[in-house]
Design an enzyme around this catalytic site. Structure first.
Site, PDB file in Angstrom:
ATOM      1  N   LYS A 148       0.871  -1.193   0.000  1.00  0.00           N
ATOM      2  CA  LYS A 148       0.000   0.000   0.000  1.00  0.00           C
ATOM      3  C   LYS A 148       0.896   1.228   0.000  1.00  0.00           C
ATOM      4  O   LYS A 148       1.763   1.377   0.870  1.00  0.00           O
ATOM      5  CB  LYS A 148      -0.898   0.023   1.240  1.00  0.00           C
ATOM      6  CG  LYS A 148      -2.105  -0.883   1.143  1.00  0.00           C
ATOM      7  CD  LYS A 148      -3.054  -0.617   2.303  1.00  0.00           C
ATOM      8  CE  LYS A 148      -4.261  -1.527   2.235  1.00  0.00           C
ATOM      9  NZ  LYS A 148      -5.130  -1.393   3.432  1.00  0.00           N
ATOM     10  N   LYS A 232       1.363 -10.782   8.392  1.00  0.00           N
ATOM     11  CA  LYS A 232       0.861  -9.848   7.374  1.00  0.00           C
ATOM     12  C   LYS A 232       1.069 -10.440   5.980  1.00  0.00           C
ATOM     13  O   LYS A 232       0.192 -10.346   5.115  1.00  0.00           O
ATOM     14  CB  LYS A 232       1.549  -8.466   7.492  1.00  0.00           C
ATOM     15  CG  LYS A 232       1.042  -7.514   6.421  1.00  0.00           C
ATOM     16  CD  LYS A 232       1.163  -6.056   6.735  1.00  0.00           C
ATOM     17  CE  LYS A 232       0.521  -5.229   5.616  1.00  0.00           C
ATOM     18  NZ  LYS A 232       0.600  -3.804   5.804  1.00  0.00           N
ATOM     19  N   GLU A 242      -7.274  -6.122  -0.777  1.00  0.00           N
ATOM     20  CA  GLU A 242      -8.260  -5.891   0.291  1.00  0.00           C
ATOM     21  C   GLU A 242      -9.706  -5.993  -0.185  1.00  0.00           C
ATOM     22  O   GLU A 242     -10.498  -5.065  -0.035  1.00  0.00           O
ATOM     23  CB  GLU A 242      -8.005  -4.533   0.967  1.00  0.00           C
ATOM     24  CG  GLU A 242      -8.684  -4.440   2.326  1.00  0.00           C
ATOM     25  CD  GLU A 242      -8.241  -3.245   3.159  1.00  0.00           C
ATOM     26  OE1 GLU A 242      -7.031  -2.990   3.236  1.00  0.00           O
ATOM     27  OE2 GLU A 242      -9.124  -2.580   3.706  1.00  0.00           O
ATOM     28  N   ARG A 246      -7.945  -8.996   4.102  1.00  0.00           N
ATOM     29  CA  ARG A 246      -6.915  -8.002   4.448  1.00  0.00           C
ATOM     30  C   ARG A 246      -7.468  -6.964   5.425  1.00  0.00           C
ATOM     31  O   ARG A 246      -6.719  -6.375   6.203  1.00  0.00           O
ATOM     32  CB  ARG A 246      -6.356  -7.340   3.175  1.00  0.00           C
ATOM     33  CG  ARG A 246      -5.179  -6.423   3.492  1.00  0.00           C
ATOM     34  CD  ARG A 246      -4.364  -6.047   2.270  1.00  0.00           C
ATOM     35  NE  ARG A 246      -3.319  -5.109   2.647  1.00  0.00           N
ATOM     36  CZ  ARG A 246      -2.279  -4.778   1.913  1.00  0.00           C
ATOM     37  NH1 ARG A 246      -2.120  -5.324   0.721  1.00  0.00           N
ATOM     38  NH2 ARG A 246      -1.376  -3.916   2.333  1.00  0.00           N
ATOM     39  N   ASN A 250      -7.167  -4.193   9.976  1.00  0.00           N
ATOM     40  CA  ASN A 250      -7.716  -2.946  10.505  1.00  0.00           C
ATOM     41  C   ASN A 250      -8.306  -3.113  11.903  1.00  0.00           C
ATOM     42  O   ASN A 250      -9.043  -2.236  12.365  1.00  0.00           O
ATOM     43  CB  ASN A 250      -8.780  -2.387   9.556  1.00  0.00           C
ATOM     44  CG  ASN A 250      -8.162  -1.897   8.267  1.00  0.00           C
ATOM     45  OD1 ASN A 250      -7.086  -1.316   8.281  1.00  0.00           O
ATOM     46  ND2 ASN A 250      -8.824  -2.147   7.155  1.00  0.00           N
ATOM     47  N   HIS A 253      -8.799  -0.129  14.144  1.00  0.00           N
ATOM     48  CA  HIS A 253      -8.665   1.076  13.321  1.00  0.00           C
ATOM     49  C   HIS A 253      -9.958   1.886  13.201  1.00  0.00           C
ATOM     50  O   HIS A 253      -9.898   3.084  12.973  1.00  0.00           O
ATOM     51  CB  HIS A 253      -8.140   0.727  11.931  1.00  0.00           C
ATOM     52  CG  HIS A 253      -6.668   0.410  11.913  1.00  0.00           C
ATOM     53  ND1 HIS A 253      -6.128  -0.638  12.625  1.00  0.00           N
ATOM     54  CD2 HIS A 253      -5.613   1.005  11.286  1.00  0.00           C
ATOM     55  CE1 HIS A 253      -4.816  -0.678  12.425  1.00  0.00           C
ATOM     56  NE2 HIS A 253      -4.474   0.304  11.621  1.00  0.00           N
ATOM     57  N   HIS A 257      -9.147   5.468  14.095  1.00  0.00           N
ATOM     58  CA  HIS A 257      -9.248   6.597  13.161  1.00  0.00           C
ATOM     59  C   HIS A 257     -10.207   7.662  13.695  1.00  0.00           C
ATOM     60  O   HIS A 257      -9.974   8.857  13.520  1.00  0.00           O
ATOM     61  CB  HIS A 257      -9.722   6.127  11.786  1.00  0.00           C
ATOM     62  CG  HIS A 257      -8.635   5.469  10.990  1.00  0.00           C
ATOM     63  ND1 HIS A 257      -8.864   4.450  10.095  1.00  0.00           N
ATOM     64  CD2 HIS A 257      -7.296   5.684  10.959  1.00  0.00           C
ATOM     65  CE1 HIS A 257      -7.720   4.058   9.561  1.00  0.00           C
ATOM     66  NE2 HIS A 257      -6.756   4.787  10.070  1.00  0.00           N
TER      67      HIS A 257
HETATM   68  P1  NAD Z   1       7.123   8.527  10.254  1.00  0.00           P
HETATM   69  O1  NAD Z   1       7.629   8.012   8.984  1.00  0.00           O
HETATM   70  O2  NAD Z   1       6.595   9.920  10.300  1.00  0.00           O
HETATM   71  O3  NAD Z   1       8.250   8.355  11.365  1.00  0.00           O
HETATM   72  C1  NAD Z   1       8.015   8.840  12.672  1.00  0.00           C
HETATM   73  C2  NAD Z   1       9.165   9.742  13.135  1.00  0.00           C
HETATM   74  O4  NAD Z   1      10.284   8.928  13.474  1.00  0.00           O
HETATM   75  C3  NAD Z   1       9.647  10.724  12.071  1.00  0.00           C
HETATM   76  O5  NAD Z   1       9.907  11.935  12.702  1.00  0.00           O
HETATM   77  C4  NAD Z   1      10.969  10.101  11.585  1.00  0.00           C
HETATM   78  O6  NAD Z   1      11.877  11.074  11.137  1.00  0.00           O
HETATM   79  C5  NAD Z   1      11.465   9.421  12.828  1.00  0.00           C
HETATM   80  N1  NAD Z   1      12.309   8.256  12.626  1.00  0.00           N
HETATM   81  C6  NAD Z   1      12.207   7.288  11.680  1.00  0.00           C
HETATM   82  N2  NAD Z   1      13.095   6.303  11.938  1.00  0.00           N
HETATM   83  C7  NAD Z   1      13.773   6.672  13.043  1.00  0.00           C
HETATM   84  C8  NAD Z   1      14.798   6.060  13.813  1.00  0.00           C
HETATM   85  N3  NAD Z   1      15.258   4.850  13.534  1.00  0.00           N
HETATM   86  N4  NAD Z   1      15.267   6.733  14.884  1.00  0.00           N
HETATM   87  C9  NAD Z   1      14.749   7.953  15.237  1.00  0.00           C
HETATM   88  N5  NAD Z   1      13.783   8.556  14.574  1.00  0.00           N
HETATM   89  C10 NAD Z   1      13.289   7.923  13.484  1.00  0.00           C
HETATM   90  O7  NAD Z   1       5.938   7.628  10.856  1.00  0.00           O
HETATM   91  P2  NAD Z   1       5.653   6.071  10.929  1.00  0.00           P
HETATM   92  O8  NAD Z   1       4.954   5.879  12.214  1.00  0.00           O
HETATM   93  O9  NAD Z   1       6.831   5.244  10.604  1.00  0.00           O
HETATM   94  O10 NAD Z   1       4.624   5.870   9.735  1.00  0.00           O
HETATM   95  C11 NAD Z   1       3.389   6.552   9.700  1.00  0.00           C
HETATM   96  C12 NAD Z   1       2.886   6.591   8.289  1.00  0.00           C
HETATM   97  O11 NAD Z   1       2.728   5.269   7.818  1.00  0.00           O
HETATM   98  C13 NAD Z   1       1.542   7.274   8.143  1.00  0.00           C
HETATM   99  O12 NAD Z   1       1.605   8.164   7.074  1.00  0.00           O
HETATM  100  C14 NAD Z   1       0.590   6.134   7.848  1.00  0.00           C
HETATM  101  O13 NAD Z   1      -0.487   6.537   7.027  1.00  0.00           O
HETATM  102  C15 NAD Z   1       1.494   5.173   7.128  1.00  0.00           C
HETATM  103  N6  NAD Z   1       1.054   3.788   7.170  1.00  0.00           N
HETATM  104  C16 NAD Z   1       1.028   3.111   6.004  1.00  0.00           C
HETATM  105  C17 NAD Z   1       0.666   1.779   5.987  1.00  0.00           C
HETATM  106  C18 NAD Z   1       0.712   1.008   4.716  1.00  0.00           C
HETATM  107  O14 NAD Z   1       0.246  -0.136   4.683  1.00  0.00           O
HETATM  108  N7  NAD Z   1       1.292   1.560   3.659  1.00  0.00           N
HETATM  109  C19 NAD Z   1       0.317   1.130   7.178  1.00  0.00           C
HETATM  110  C20 NAD Z   1       0.361   1.856   8.368  1.00  0.00           C
HETATM  111  C21 NAD Z   1       0.732   3.193   8.349  1.00  0.00           C
HETATM  112  N1  GLY Z   2      -2.006  -1.435   7.091  1.00  0.00           N
HETATM  113  C1  GLY Z   2      -3.066  -2.233   6.644  1.00  0.00           C
HETATM  114  C2  GLY Z   2      -2.785  -2.926   5.362  1.00  0.00           C
HETATM  115  O1  GLY Z   2      -1.681  -2.930   4.868  1.00  0.00           O
HETATM  116  O2  GLY Z   2      -3.693  -3.448   4.780  1.00  0.00           O
END
Ligand code: NAD
Ligand code: GLY
Length: 370
Positions: A148, A232, A242, A246, A250, A253, A257
């Protein structure tokens, strides 16, 4: 020790490599996915400022050890980077480097970098290969796996995107050592989610080892990441787009959300924190509907408390959001159909299922009683 979890999707299959100090092996792990001409050119590495400072040196050393070089594209950290403006900037950076269809783009960072880079890779030149090198726990167990990709728009989160699978995922659990504790715990909630949704034995393992994970123990984390990724991968392999199962991912969620929307997607509540609270509410709702026991609710809540996470929406900064606001948010959830809320409920620990057959009155009573 490095573990490799396969994601079986026919010609789009790939491996998730998990273990300590893998950034230092980045070249060796990426090389099989690079053509001879791509090896001869600097590889575009998309990252954010924080990750660049903390982890790019180890990653670049790993490339150098395999006679490869990287060309870092360093973006601002934070959700606002996952936007049309961020996509425009990244596309420009990549196109001006003359990325080719036969090349490989690397996403080095959390879910923001992974989602944005994956989307850019999917649309530039109608598709360029990409690799995920997740550095947050949330990204290692969730966002880097399953394809995704998306950006946010003013209308909502992740509304513009693609299913576009990476060629490889490299999850270095040592890189998690620099993660702020709050971010680590937010990612840990997604780990707990896997146990709750489909594997009671894994949940029991987390009950014994969760505090070690929360304290950053690399070995415990590697096991938790590998098991989460395997779960996963199995779900994604049977429902990539999904249309069914899948959606089990959630769990927590729908409530999560609604809470994130109520708190304005601000620092008051990280996504994973919302998922943790949402899992507890999903089990409470399941118990109210006679689906699971109060003992299951107690174990769920106690485990989040044991690792130091919030367990009640009363603990949110600003206090408990109004029931009506949360119900309105849930009716507008992406999963809702014809205004009918969709929930992931459970018939016990590890026994989640998807349903749109939940009386709104039951949800209202639950939230009122919180
Ligand atoms: P993020 O990428 O914003 O990282 C969180 C913070 O941690 C940032 O400030 C980053 O700079 C910092 N950071 C990253 N690695 C680090 C490390 N090793 N040490 C210190 N700091 C570090 O947030 P996240 O929680 O990783 O991801 C959230 C995003 O993921 C959202 O946009 C959400 O929509 C998305 N998401 C996508 C899926 C998917 O299936 N594609 C699933 C869940 C969430
Ligand atoms: N984060 C939910 C999915 O990948 O489907």
């Amino acid at each position: 020790m490095t573990m490799s979890v396969p994601v079986s999707l026919g010609e789009r299959s790939y491996h998730i490599h998990i273990g300590g100090d893998l950034l230092k092996k980045s070249g060796e792990l990426l090389a099989p996915h690079l053509s001879a001409s791509a090896k001869a050119r600097p590889i575009p590495i998309v990252t954010d400022e924080t990750v660049f400072k903390l982890h790019y040196p180890a990653f670049a050393a790993g490339l150098a050890a395999a006679n490869l070089t990287g060309d870092a594209i360093v973006l601002s950290p934070g959700e606002q980077t996952k936007s049309f403006a961020g996509l425009e900037r990244l596309s420009g950076e990549l196109l001006s480097r003359q990325v080719e269809r036969g090349g490989l783009i690397v996403a080095l960072g959390g879910g923001v970098i992974g989602d944005l880079t994956g989307f850019a890779a999917g649309i530039l030149k109608r598709g360029i290969d990409f690799a995920q090198v997740p550095t947050t726990l949330l990204a290692q167990v969730d966002s880097s796996v399953g394809g995704k990709t998306a950006i946010n728009t003013p209308q909502g989160k992740n509304l513009v995107g693609l299913f576009y699978q990476p060629k490889v995922v490299i999850a270095d659990t040592t890189a998690l050592a620099t993660l702020p504790k709050r971010e680590l715990l937010a990612g840990y909630a997604e780990v707990v989610k896997y146990g709750l949704l489909g594997d009671a034995e894994f949940f029991a393992w987390l009950e014994k080892n969760g505090v070690q994970c929360a304290n950053g123990d690399t070995q415990a984390l590697a096991h938790a990441v590998a098991h989460s990724c395997a779960m996963k991968a199995a779900i994604v392999a049977r429902d990539e787009r999904e249309t069914g199962d899948r959606a089990l991912l959630n769990l927590g969620h729908t409530f999560g959300h609604a809470l994130e929307t109520a708190t304005g997607y601000s620092n008051a509540l990280l996504h994973g924190e919302g998922v943790g609270l949402g899992c507890i509410l999903a089990f409470k709702l399941s118990a109210r509907l006679g689906l699971c026991s109060l003992e299951d609710v107690r174990r769920t809540r106690d485990h989040f408390a044991a690792v130091g996470m919030k367990t009640s929406i009363r603990e949110l900064p600003g206090g408990k959001p109004a029931t009506e606001l949360l119900l309105t948010n849930m009716r507008h959830d992406k999963k809702a159909k014809d205004g009918q809320m969709v929930f992931i409920l459970a018939r016990g620990l590890g026994k989640a299922f998807i349903t749109n057959d939940v009386p709104e009155a039951a949800v209202r009573e639950l939230l009122d009683a919180e």
